[in-house]
Design a protein around this motif. Structure first.
Motif, PDB file in Angstrom:
ATOM      1  N   CYS A   1       1.041  -1.161   0.109  1.00  0.00           N
ATOM      2  CA  CYS A   1      -0.185  -0.272  -0.485  1.00  0.00           C
ATOM      3  C   CYS A   1       1.208   0.914  -0.170  1.00  0.00           C
ATOM      4  O   CYS A   1       1.002   1.928  -1.096  1.00  0.00           O
ATOM      5  CB  CYS A   1      -0.358   0.077   0.997  1.00  0.00           C
ATOM      6  N   GLY A   2       1.996   1.598   0.699  1.00  0.00           N
ATOM      7  CA  GLY A   2       2.731   2.494   0.538  1.00  0.00           C
ATOM      8  C   GLY A   2       3.545   2.533  -0.307  1.00  0.00           C
ATOM      9  O   GLY A   2       3.663   3.723  -0.844  1.00  0.00           O
ATOM     10  N   SER A   3       4.162   1.724  -0.775  1.00  0.00           N
ATOM     11  CA  SER A   3       4.610   1.680  -2.774  1.00  0.00           C
ATOM     12  C   SER A   3       3.937   1.994  -3.639  1.00  0.00           C
ATOM     13  O   SER A   3       3.771   2.411  -4.031  1.00  0.00           O
ATOM     14  CB  SER A   3       5.574   0.579  -3.133  1.00  0.00           C
ATOM     15  N   ALA A   4       2.519   1.525  -2.830  1.00  0.00           N
ATOM     16  CA  ALA A   4       1.329   2.857  -4.636  1.00  0.00           C
ATOM     17  C   ALA A   4       1.063   3.321  -4.402  1.00  0.00           C
ATOM     18  O   ALA A   4       0.556   4.055  -5.059  1.00  0.00           O
ATOM     19  CB  ALA A   4      -0.151   1.331  -4.330  1.00  0.00           C
ATOM     20  N   CYS A   5       1.398   3.777  -2.799  1.00  0.00           N
ATOM     21  CA  CYS A   5       0.559   5.543  -2.864  1.00  0.00           C
ATOM     22  C   CYS A   5       1.887   6.649  -3.218  1.00  0.00           C
ATOM     23  O   CYS A   5       2.058   7.125  -3.662  1.00  0.00           O
ATOM     24  CB  CYS A   5       0.435   5.974  -1.112  1.00  0.00           C
ATOM     25  N   ASP A   6       2.950   6.383  -2.814  1.00  0.00           N
ATOM     26  CA  ASP A   6       4.429   6.909  -3.154  1.00  0.00           C
ATOM     27  C   ASP A   6       4.145   7.232  -4.864  1.00  0.00           C
ATOM     28  O   ASP A   6       4.733   7.954  -5.523  1.00  0.00           O
ATOM     29  CB  ASP A   6       5.658   5.854  -2.461  1.00  0.00           C
ATOM     30  N   GLU A   7       3.854   5.837  -5.815  1.00  0.00           N
ATOM     31  CA  GLU A   7       3.857   6.186  -7.003  1.00  0.00           C
ATOM     32  C   GLU A   7       3.323   6.530  -7.007  1.00  0.00           C
ATOM     33  O   GLU A   7       2.773   7.252  -8.035  1.00  0.00           O
ATOM     34  CB  GLU A   7       3.304   3.791  -7.628  1.00  0.00           C
ATOM     35  N   THR A   8       1.966   6.907  -6.423  1.00  0.00           N
ATOM     36  CA  THR A   8       0.490   7.877  -7.265  1.00  0.00           C
ATOM     37  C   THR A   8       1.118   8.724  -6.578  1.00  0.00           C
ATOM     38  O   THR A   8       0.964   9.567  -7.726  1.00  0.00           O
ATOM     39  CB  THR A   8      -0.427   7.242  -6.407  1.00  0.00           C
ATOM     40  N   ARG A   9       2.187   9.509  -5.781  1.00  0.00           N
ATOM     41  CA  ARG A   9       1.728  10.746  -5.529  1.00  0.00           C
ATOM     42  C   ARG A   9       3.058  11.021  -6.328  1.00  0.00           C
ATOM     43  O   ARG A   9       2.862  12.435  -7.217  1.00  0.00           O
ATOM     44  CB  ARG A   9       2.429  11.030  -4.025  1.00  0.00           C
ATOM     45  N   LYS A  10       3.594  10.518  -7.303  1.00  0.00           N
ATOM     46  CA  LYS A  10       5.348  10.326  -7.867  1.00  0.00           C
ATOM     47  C   LYS A  10       4.086  11.072  -9.383  1.00  0.00           C
ATOM     48  O   LYS A  10       4.440  11.634  -9.956  1.00  0.00           O
ATOM     49  CB  LYS A  10       5.754   9.458  -7.788  1.00  0.00           C
ATOM     50  N   GLN A  11       3.470  10.496  -9.119  1.00  0.00           N
ATOM     51  CA  GLN A  11       2.593  10.450 -11.281  1.00  0.00           C
ATOM     52  C   GLN A  11       2.142  11.615 -10.748  1.00  0.00           C
ATOM     53  O   GLN A  11       1.758  12.857 -11.673  1.00  0.00           O
ATOM     54  CB  GLN A  11       2.022   9.162 -11.505  1.00  0.00           C
ATOM     55  N   VAL A  12       1.221  12.105  -9.252  1.00  0.00           N
ATOM     56  CA  VAL A  12       0.525  13.324  -8.987  1.00  0.00           C
ATOM     57  C   VAL A  12       1.852  14.422  -9.817  1.00  0.00           C
ATOM     58  O   VAL A  12       0.947  15.276 -10.026  1.00  0.00           O
ATOM     59  CB  VAL A  12      -0.051  13.052  -8.800  1.00  0.00           C
ATOM     60  N   ASP A  13       2.649  14.596  -9.386  1.00  0.00           N
ATOM     61  CA  ASP A  13       3.670  15.315  -8.843  1.00  0.00           C
ATOM     62  C   ASP A  13       4.104  15.690 -10.208  1.00  0.00           C
ATOM     63  O   ASP A  13       4.239  17.230 -10.464  1.00  0.00           O
ATOM     64  CB  ASP A  13       4.777  15.253  -8.317  1.00  0.00           C
ATOM     65  N   LYS A  14       4.556  15.082 -11.600  1.00  0.00           N
ATOM     66  CA  LYS A  14       4.158  15.154 -12.361  1.00  0.00           C
ATOM     67  C   LYS A  14       3.343  16.337 -13.914  1.00  0.00           C
ATOM     68  O   LYS A  14       3.451  16.276 -14.206  1.00  0.00           O
ATOM     69  CB  LYS A  14       4.596  13.455 -13.046  1.00  0.00           C
ATOM     70  N   ILE A  15       2.490  15.481 -13.172  1.00  0.00           N
ATOM     71  CA  ILE A  15       0.546  15.811 -13.971  1.00  0.00           C
ATOM     72  C   ILE A  15       0.778  17.408 -12.997  1.00  0.00           C
ATOM     73  O   ILE A  15       0.933  18.055 -14.098  1.00  0.00           O
ATOM     74  CB  ILE A  15      -0.547  14.945 -13.552  1.00  0.00           C
ATOM     75  N   MET A  16       1.134  17.834 -12.178  1.00  0.00           N
ATOM     76  CA  MET A  16       1.211  18.924 -11.789  1.00  0.00           C
ATOM     77  C   MET A  16       2.001  20.005 -12.402  1.00  0.00           C
ATOM     78  O   MET A  16       1.774  20.755 -12.685  1.00  0.00           O
ATOM     79  CB  MET A  16       0.682  19.412  -9.726  1.00  0.00           C
ATOM     80  N   LEU A  17       3.043  19.071 -12.181  1.00  0.00           N
ATOM     81  CA  LEU A  17       3.945  19.652 -12.781  1.00  0.00           C
ATOM     82  C   LEU A  17       3.825  20.583 -14.134  1.00  0.00           C
ATOM     83  O   LEU A  17       4.338  21.599 -14.562  1.00  0.00           O
ATOM     84  CB  LEU A  17       5.583  19.103 -12.445  1.00  0.00           C
ATOM     85  N   VAL A  18       3.332  19.254 -14.976  1.00  0.00           N
ATOM     86  CA  VAL A  18       3.529  20.233 -16.485  1.00  0.00           C
ATOM     87  C   VAL A  18       2.528  20.394 -16.338  1.00  0.00           C
ATOM     88  O   VAL A  18       2.127  22.374 -17.175  1.00  0.00           O
ATOM     89  CB  VAL A  18       3.109  18.311 -16.900  1.00  0.00           C
ATOM     90  N   PHE A  19       1.262  20.670 -15.456  1.00  0.00           N
ATOM     91  CA  PHE A  19       0.180  22.218 -15.736  1.00  0.00           C
ATOM     92  C   PHE A  19       0.580  23.106 -15.300  1.00  0.00           C
ATOM     93  O   PHE A  19       0.226  24.284 -15.568  1.00  0.00           O
ATOM     94  CB  PHE A  19      -1.104  21.509 -14.631  1.00  0.00           C
ATOM     95  N   GLY A  20       1.375  22.848 -14.034  1.00  0.00           N
ATOM     96  CA  GLY A  20       2.308  24.188 -13.759  1.00  0.00           C
ATOM     97  C   GLY A  20       3.029  24.990 -14.630  1.00  0.00           C
ATOM     98  O   GLY A  20       2.785  26.157 -15.026  1.00  0.00           O
TER      99      GLY A  20
END
Length: 52
Positions: free
Chosen positions: A12-31
């Motif tokens: 669960c922790g690793s899945a949450c970390d992967e999801t957080r990394k993907q969201v960070d990349k998407i937010m960076l692109v939108f920024g």
């Protein structure tokens, strides 16, 4: 991804970390897109034209 995670479950922790990394990349692109759009609006003077 599981909707409810067991606290002792390490996957669960690793899945949450992967999801957080993907969201960070998407937010960076939108920024970056927002910054480019704001730069274009300011450089072309479109804001002043719209308000007049």
């Amino acid at each position: 991804m599981k909707s409810r995670c067991d606290k002792e479950d390490k996957s669960c922790g690793s899945a949450c970390d992967e999801t957080r990394k993907q969201v960070d990349k998407i937010m960076l692109v939108f920024g970056i897109i927002i910054v480019i759009m704001l730069w274009y609006i300011m450089s072309e003077g479109l804001l002043e034209k719209a308000l007049i």
